[in-house]
Design a protein around this motif. Structure first.
Motif, PDB file in Angstrom:
ATOM      1  N   VAL A 253     -32.146  91.074   8.885  1.00  0.00           N
ATOM      2  CA  VAL A 253     -31.212  90.922   9.997  1.00  0.00           C
ATOM      3  C   VAL A 253     -30.350  92.175  10.147  1.00  0.00           C
ATOM      4  O   VAL A 253     -30.112  92.645  11.271  1.00  0.00           O
ATOM      5  CB  VAL A 253     -30.324  89.675   9.792  1.00  0.00           C
ATOM      6  N   ARG A 254     -29.909  92.735   9.044  1.00  0.00           N
ATOM      7  CA  ARG A 254     -29.115  93.974   9.091  1.00  0.00           C
ATOM      8  C   ARG A 254     -29.923  95.086   9.739  1.00  0.00           C
ATOM      9  O   ARG A 254     -29.396  95.874  10.533  1.00  0.00           O
ATOM     10  CB  ARG A 254     -28.662  94.381   7.686  1.00  0.00           C
ATOM     11  N   ASN A 255     -31.206  95.152   9.423  1.00  0.00           N
ATOM     12  CA  ASN A 255     -32.073  96.180  10.015  1.00  0.00           C
ATOM     13  C   ASN A 255     -32.218  95.993  11.516  1.00  0.00           C
ATOM     14  O   ASN A 255     -32.256  96.971  12.279  1.00  0.00           O
ATOM     15  CB  ASN A 255     -33.454  96.158   9.349  1.00  0.00           C
ATOM     16  N   LEU A 256     -32.317  94.723  11.942  1.00  0.00           N
ATOM     17  CA  LEU A 256     -32.420  94.442  13.378  1.00  0.00           C
ATOM     18  C   LEU A 256     -31.152  94.870  14.121  1.00  0.00           C
ATOM     19  O   LEU A 256     -31.226  95.455  15.206  1.00  0.00           O
ATOM     20  CB  LEU A 256     -32.656  92.950  13.608  1.00  0.00           C
ATOM     21  N   LEU A 257     -30.019  94.581  13.539  1.00  0.00           N
ATOM     22  CA  LEU A 257     -28.746  94.960  14.164  1.00  0.00           C
ATOM     23  C   LEU A 257     -28.651  96.481  14.280  1.00  0.00           C
ATOM     24  O   LEU A 257     -28.171  97.009  15.293  1.00  0.00           O
ATOM     25  CB  LEU A 257     -27.575  94.411  13.344  1.00  0.00           C
ATOM     26  N   GLU A 258     -29.130  97.162  13.265  1.00  0.00           N
ATOM     27  CA  GLU A 258     -29.130  98.629  13.289  1.00  0.00           C
ATOM     28  C   GLU A 258     -30.107  99.143  14.349  1.00  0.00           C
ATOM     29  O   GLU A 258     -29.808 100.100  15.071  1.00  0.00           O
ATOM     30  CB  GLU A 258     -29.512  99.160  11.903  1.00  0.00           C
ATOM     31  N   LYS A 259     -31.249  98.482  14.445  1.00  0.00           N
ATOM     32  CA  LYS A 259     -32.263  98.880  15.441  1.00  0.00           C
ATOM     33  C   LYS A 259     -31.701  98.849  16.857  1.00  0.00           C
ATOM     34  O   LYS A 259     -31.973  99.733  17.670  1.00  0.00           O
ATOM     35  CB  LYS A 259     -33.470  97.932  15.332  1.00  0.00           C
ATOM     36  N   TYR A 260     -30.899  97.811  17.153  1.00  0.00           N
ATOM     37  CA  TYR A 260     -30.327  97.662  18.490  1.00  0.00           C
ATOM     38  C   TYR A 260     -28.940  98.310  18.620  1.00  0.00           C
ATOM     39  O   TYR A 260     -28.265  98.133  19.630  1.00  0.00           O
ATOM     40  CB  TYR A 260     -30.244  96.177  18.861  1.00  0.00           C
ATOM     41  N   ASN A 261     -28.550  99.058  17.587  1.00  0.00           N
ATOM     42  CA  ASN A 261     -27.280  99.790  17.607  1.00  0.00           C
ATOM     43  C   ASN A 261     -26.088  98.868  17.890  1.00  0.00           C
ATOM     44  O   ASN A 261     -25.227  99.173  18.728  1.00  0.00           O
ATOM     45  CB  ASN A 261     -27.349 100.922  18.649  1.00  0.00           C
TER      46      ASN A 261
END
Length: 288
Positions: A253-261
Protein backbone atom coordinates in the motif's frame (compact mmCIF):
# COMPACT_ATOMS: atom_id res chain seq x y z
CA UNK A 1 14.88 69.71 22.92
CA UNK A 2 17.08 66.65 22.85
CA UNK A 3 17.57 65.32 19.32
CA UNK A 4 16.52 61.74 18.61
CA UNK A 5 19.41 59.70 17.29
CA UNK A 6 19.16 57.62 14.11
CA UNK A 7 19.32 54.44 16.17
CA UNK A 8 16.37 55.59 18.31
CA UNK A 9 14.39 56.50 15.16
CA UNK A 10 14.95 53.01 13.74
CA UNK A 11 13.81 51.40 17.02
CA UNK A 12 10.65 53.56 17.07
CA UNK A 13 9.87 52.68 13.44
CA UNK A 14 10.34 48.98 14.14
CA UNK A 15 8.09 49.15 17.22
CA UNK A 16 5.38 51.01 15.30
CA UNK A 17 5.61 48.50 12.43
CA UNK A 18 5.25 45.64 14.91
CA UNK A 19 2.19 47.23 16.54
CA UNK A 20 0.54 47.95 13.18
CA UNK A 21 1.19 44.38 11.97
CA UNK A 22 -0.24 42.90 15.20
CA UNK A 23 -3.39 45.03 14.86
CA UNK A 24 -3.70 43.99 11.22
CA UNK A 25 -3.47 40.29 12.16
CA UNK A 26 -6.14 40.70 14.85
CA UNK A 27 -8.46 42.54 12.47
CA UNK A 28 -7.94 39.78 9.91
CA UNK A 29 -9.06 37.25 12.52
CA UNK A 30 -12.14 39.30 13.35
CA UNK A 31 -13.27 40.02 9.82
CA UNK A 32 -12.22 36.77 8.13
CA UNK A 33 -15.57 35.01 7.93
CA UNK A 34 -14.50 32.29 5.49
CA UNK A 35 -16.28 29.16 6.83
CA UNK A 36 -13.95 26.28 7.61
CA UNK A 37 -14.54 22.53 7.67
CA UNK A 38 -12.47 20.55 10.17
CA UNK A 39 -11.69 16.84 9.93
CA UNK A 40 -9.87 15.40 12.97
CA UNK A 41 -8.22 12.00 12.64
CA UNK A 42 -7.84 11.14 16.31
CA UNK A 43 -4.83 9.08 17.35
CA UNK A 44 -6.39 6.04 19.02
CA UNK A 45 -3.54 3.61 18.46
CA UNK A 46 -4.41 0.58 16.33
CA UNK A 47 -7.96 1.74 15.73
CA UNK A 48 -10.11 4.35 14.05
CA UNK A 49 -11.88 7.52 15.15
CA UNK A 50 -12.65 10.57 13.04
CA UNK A 51 -14.35 13.77 14.18
CA UNK A 52 -15.90 16.14 11.63
CA UNK A 53 -16.84 19.70 12.54
CA UNK A 54 -18.70 21.63 9.84
CA UNK A 55 -18.41 25.39 9.30
CA UNK A 56 -21.72 25.92 11.12
CA UNK A 57 -20.56 23.67 13.99
CA UNK A 58 -22.50 20.51 13.15
CA UNK A 59 -20.59 17.46 14.35
CA UNK A 60 -20.09 13.91 13.08
CA UNK A 61 -18.12 11.12 14.73
CA UNK A 62 -17.09 8.11 12.68
CA UNK A 63 -15.98 5.28 15.02
CA UNK A 64 -14.53 5.63 18.51
CA UNK A 65 -11.35 3.55 18.65
CA UNK A 66 -10.83 0.64 21.02
CA UNK A 67 -11.77 0.32 24.69
CA UNK A 68 -8.20 1.04 25.82
CA UNK A 69 -8.28 4.48 24.17
CA UNK A 70 -11.89 5.38 25.03
CA UNK A 71 -10.91 8.18 27.42
CA UNK A 72 -8.64 9.65 24.76
CA UNK A 73 -11.52 9.70 22.28
CA UNK A 74 -14.03 11.31 24.64
CA UNK A 75 -11.38 13.68 26.00
CA UNK A 76 -10.42 14.81 22.53
CA UNK A 77 -14.04 15.52 21.59
CA UNK A 78 -14.58 17.49 24.81
CA UNK A 79 -11.40 19.48 24.15
CA UNK A 80 -13.12 20.86 21.05
CA UNK A 81 -15.89 22.29 23.21
CA UNK A 82 -18.40 19.70 22.01
CA UNK A 83 -21.20 18.30 24.16
CA UNK A 84 -23.49 17.14 21.33
CA UNK A 85 -22.74 14.95 18.32
CA UNK A 86 -25.29 15.42 15.54
CA UNK A 87 -24.39 12.12 13.87
CA UNK A 88 -22.46 9.13 15.20
CA UNK A 89 -21.48 6.27 12.89
CA UNK A 90 -20.15 2.95 14.18
CA UNK A 91 -18.91 1.62 10.84
CA UNK A 92 -18.86 -2.08 11.83
CA UNK A 93 -18.69 -4.12 15.06
CA UNK A 94 -14.92 -4.68 15.31
CA UNK A 95 -13.47 -3.76 18.71
CA UNK A 96 -10.83 -1.39 17.34
CA UNK A 97 -13.63 0.75 15.87
CA UNK A 98 -16.39 0.48 18.47
CA UNK A 99 -14.54 -0.33 21.72
CA UNK A 100 -14.90 3.26 22.93
CA UNK A 101 -18.36 3.84 21.49
CA UNK A 102 -20.31 3.04 24.66
CA UNK A 103 -18.41 5.86 26.45
CA UNK A 104 -19.24 8.24 23.60
CA UNK A 105 -22.95 7.39 23.81
CA UNK A 106 -22.84 7.82 27.58
CA UNK A 107 -20.97 11.14 27.61
CA UNK A 108 -22.57 13.07 24.73
CA UNK A 109 -26.00 14.01 23.47
CA UNK A 110 -26.48 12.30 20.10
CA UNK A 111 -28.82 13.41 17.32
CA UNK A 112 -28.61 10.28 15.14
CA UNK A 113 -26.83 6.97 15.60
CA UNK A 114 -26.02 4.53 12.81
CA UNK A 115 -24.37 1.13 12.63
CA UNK A 116 -24.85 -1.82 10.26
CA UNK A 117 -27.33 -4.58 11.08
CA UNK A 118 -24.63 -7.12 11.88
CA UNK A 119 -23.93 -8.20 15.45
CA UNK A 120 -20.91 -9.60 17.18
CA UNK A 121 -20.87 -11.54 20.44
CA UNK A 122 -18.41 -9.27 22.22
CA UNK A 123 -18.43 -7.20 25.40
CA UNK A 124 -17.96 -4.02 23.36
CA UNK A 125 -20.99 -4.71 21.17
CA UNK A 126 -23.18 -5.57 24.17
CA UNK A 127 -22.12 -2.34 25.93
CA UNK A 128 -23.17 -0.30 22.91
CA UNK A 129 -26.60 -1.93 22.86
CA UNK A 130 -26.94 -1.27 26.58
CA UNK A 131 -26.03 2.43 26.30
CA UNK A 132 -28.31 2.94 23.30
CA UNK A 133 -31.17 1.51 25.35
CA UNK A 134 -30.30 3.73 28.33
CA UNK A 135 -30.34 6.82 26.11
CA UNK A 136 -33.46 5.62 24.24
CA UNK A 137 -31.54 5.98 20.98
CA UNK A 138 -32.59 4.00 17.92
CA UNK A 139 -30.13 2.67 15.39
CA UNK A 140 -30.72 3.96 11.85
CA UNK A 141 -28.61 1.88 9.43
CA UNK A 142 -27.11 3.59 6.38
CA UNK A 143 -26.76 1.95 2.97
CA UNK A 144 -25.36 2.51 -0.51
CA UNK A 145 -27.03 5.56 -2.08
CA UNK A 146 -28.16 7.20 1.15
CA UNK A 147 -27.35 10.86 1.58
CA UNK A 148 -27.37 13.22 4.53
CA UNK A 149 -27.14 16.99 4.76
CA UNK A 150 -24.76 17.94 7.57
CA UNK A 151 -25.30 21.66 7.93
CA UNK A 152 -24.88 24.26 5.20
CA UNK A 153 -23.02 23.11 2.05
CA UNK A 154 -21.86 19.85 3.65
CA UNK A 155 -23.20 16.51 2.48
CA UNK A 156 -22.45 12.93 3.43
CA UNK A 157 -22.83 10.33 0.68
CA UNK A 158 -22.95 6.65 1.69
CA UNK A 159 -21.14 4.33 -0.74
CA UNK A 160 -21.38 1.02 1.15
CA UNK A 161 -22.67 -1.45 2.38
CA UNK A 162 -25.33 -2.52 -0.08
CA UNK A 163 -28.79 -3.01 1.39
CA UNK A 164 -30.05 -6.60 1.82
CA UNK A 165 -26.59 -7.94 0.97
CA UNK A 166 -25.07 -10.69 3.12
CA UNK A 167 -21.31 -10.51 3.54
CA UNK A 168 -18.92 -13.19 4.77
CA UNK A 169 -16.71 -10.82 6.77
CA UNK A 170 -17.71 -8.10 9.27
CA UNK A 171 -15.24 -5.73 7.59
CA UNK A 172 -17.36 -5.91 4.44
CA UNK A 173 -20.32 -4.43 6.34
CA UNK A 174 -18.30 -1.24 6.89
CA UNK A 175 -20.20 2.00 6.36
CA UNK A 176 -18.19 3.88 3.75
CA UNK A 177 -18.89 7.62 3.62
CA UNK A 178 -17.88 10.40 1.23
CA UNK A 179 -17.96 13.93 2.65
CA UNK A 180 -18.58 16.77 0.20
CA UNK A 181 -18.01 20.46 0.96
CA UNK A 182 -18.19 22.83 -2.01
CA UNK A 183 -15.30 21.70 -4.27
CA UNK A 184 -13.56 19.48 -1.70
CA UNK A 185 -14.25 15.84 -0.80
CA UNK A 186 -13.11 13.28 1.77
CA UNK A 187 -13.59 9.50 1.53
CA UNK A 188 -13.70 7.41 4.73
CA UNK A 189 -13.24 3.70 4.01
CA UNK A 190 -13.42 2.17 7.53
CA UNK A 191 -12.32 -1.50 7.08
CA UNK A 192 -13.92 -1.96 3.66
CA UNK A 193 -12.22 -4.61 1.54
CA UNK A 194 -11.33 -4.82 -2.15
CA UNK A 195 -14.67 -6.56 -2.73
CA UNK A 196 -16.42 -3.45 -1.41
CA UNK A 197 -14.18 -1.26 -3.56
CA UNK A 198 -15.28 -3.08 -6.73
CA UNK A 199 -18.95 -2.69 -5.77
CA UNK A 200 -18.43 1.04 -5.08
CA UNK A 201 -16.78 1.57 -8.48
CA UNK A 202 -19.71 -0.25 -10.15
CA UNK A 203 -22.36 1.66 -8.18
CA UNK A 204 -21.00 5.21 -8.57
CA UNK A 205 -19.78 7.14 -11.60
CA UNK A 206 -17.63 9.50 -9.56
CA UNK A 207 -15.80 8.61 -6.35
CA UNK A 208 -12.92 11.05 -6.81
CA UNK A 209 -11.86 12.54 -3.49
CA UNK A 210 -9.16 14.96 -2.39
CA UNK A 211 -8.54 13.03 0.83
CA UNK A 212 -8.71 9.26 1.25
CA UNK A 213 -8.87 7.75 4.72
CA UNK A 214 -7.37 4.40 3.73
CA UNK A 215 -9.27 1.20 4.36
CA UNK A 216 -8.31 -1.19 7.17
CA UNK A 217 -5.42 0.87 8.56
CA UNK A 218 -3.42 0.58 5.34
CA UNK A 219 -3.77 -3.20 5.04
CA UNK A 220 -3.09 -4.87 1.69
CA UNK A 221 -6.62 -6.35 1.86
CA UNK A 222 -7.86 -2.87 0.90
CA UNK A 223 -6.83 -0.04 -1.45
CA UNK A 224 -6.31 -1.76 -4.80
CA UNK A 225 -4.39 0.00 -7.57
CA UNK A 226 -7.57 0.32 -9.64
CA UNK A 227 -9.56 1.78 -6.76
CA UNK A 228 -6.83 4.26 -5.86
CA UNK A 229 -6.74 5.43 -9.47
CA UNK A 230 -10.50 6.02 -9.40
CA UNK A 231 -10.40 7.97 -6.14
CA UNK A 232 -7.29 9.88 -7.24
CA UNK A 233 -6.62 11.59 -3.90
CA UNK A 234 -3.88 14.13 -3.25
CA UNK A 235 -3.79 13.18 0.45
CA UNK A 236 -3.94 9.76 2.12
CA UNK A 237 -4.56 9.32 5.86
CA UNK A 238 -3.69 6.10 7.71
CA UNK A 239 -4.85 5.43 11.26
CA UNK A 240 -2.74 2.74 12.92
CA UNK A 241 -0.77 2.01 16.05
CA UNK A 242 2.96 2.53 16.40
CA UNK A 243 4.89 -0.70 15.76
CA UNK A 244 1.58 -2.59 15.50
CA UNK A 245 1.72 -6.39 15.24
CA UNK A 246 -0.05 -6.40 11.84
CA UNK A 247 2.65 -4.38 10.10
CA UNK A 248 0.16 -1.69 9.04
CA UNK A 249 0.46 0.10 6.74
CA UNK A 250 1.63 -2.71 4.49
CA UNK A 251 4.50 -2.14 2.08
CA UNK A 252 2.33 -2.84 -0.99
CA UNK A 253 0.00 0.00 0.00
CA UNK A 254 2.86 2.39 0.79
CA UNK A 255 4.31 1.67 -2.65
CA UNK A 256 0.97 2.42 -4.30
CA UNK A 257 0.69 5.75 -2.50
CA UNK A 258 4.20 6.60 -3.66
CA UNK A 259 3.36 5.54 -7.22
CA UNK A 260 0.47 8.03 -7.33
CA UNK A 261 2.50 10.72 -5.55
CA UNK A 262 0.00 10.93 -2.68
CA UNK A 263 0.94 12.88 0.44
CA UNK A 264 0.69 10.53 3.44
CA UNK A 265 -0.40 11.37 6.98
CA UNK A 266 -0.05 8.65 9.65
CA UNK A 267 -1.36 8.77 13.21
CA UNK A 268 1.36 6.36 14.38
CA UNK A 269 4.00 8.86 13.29
CA UNK A 270 2.27 12.24 13.70
CA UNK A 271 -0.37 11.68 16.37
CA UNK A 272 -3.80 13.19 15.85
CA UNK A 273 -4.10 14.97 12.52
CA UNK A 274 -6.43 17.83 11.62
CA UNK A 275 -7.28 18.82 8.06
CA UNK A 276 -9.05 22.12 7.39
CA UNK A 277 -10.81 23.30 4.28
CA UNK A 278 -12.63 26.41 3.08
CA UNK A 279 -14.24 24.25 0.39
CA UNK A 280 -11.51 24.99 -2.15
CA UNK A 281 -8.18 24.29 -0.48
CA UNK A 282 -7.02 21.90 2.25
CA UNK A 283 -4.39 22.59 4.89
CA UNK A 284 -3.26 20.70 7.96
CA UNK A 285 -1.84 20.76 11.46
CA UNK A 286 -1.35 18.31 14.31
CA UNK A 287 -4.27 17.74 16.66
CA UNK A 288 -4.23 18.29 20.41
Amino acid sequence: MKKISLKQKIIIILLLTSVIYTLYQKLQGIYNTSPTLQVHFIDVGQGDSTLIITPDKKTVLIDAGDEQHSSRTTGYIKSQGIDKLDLVIATHPDADHIGGMDKVIKNFDIGMFSMPLVSKDTKQYREIKKELKNKKLKNKPLYTGDGLSIGKDVKLQILSPQKNRTYSDTNEYSIVARLLYKEVSFLFMADATMENEIAIINDFDDISSDVLKLGHHGSSTSTSDYFLGKVNPSIGVISCGKNNKYGHPHKEVRNLLEKYNIMIFRTDEQGSIVLYSDGYKIYSRRGK
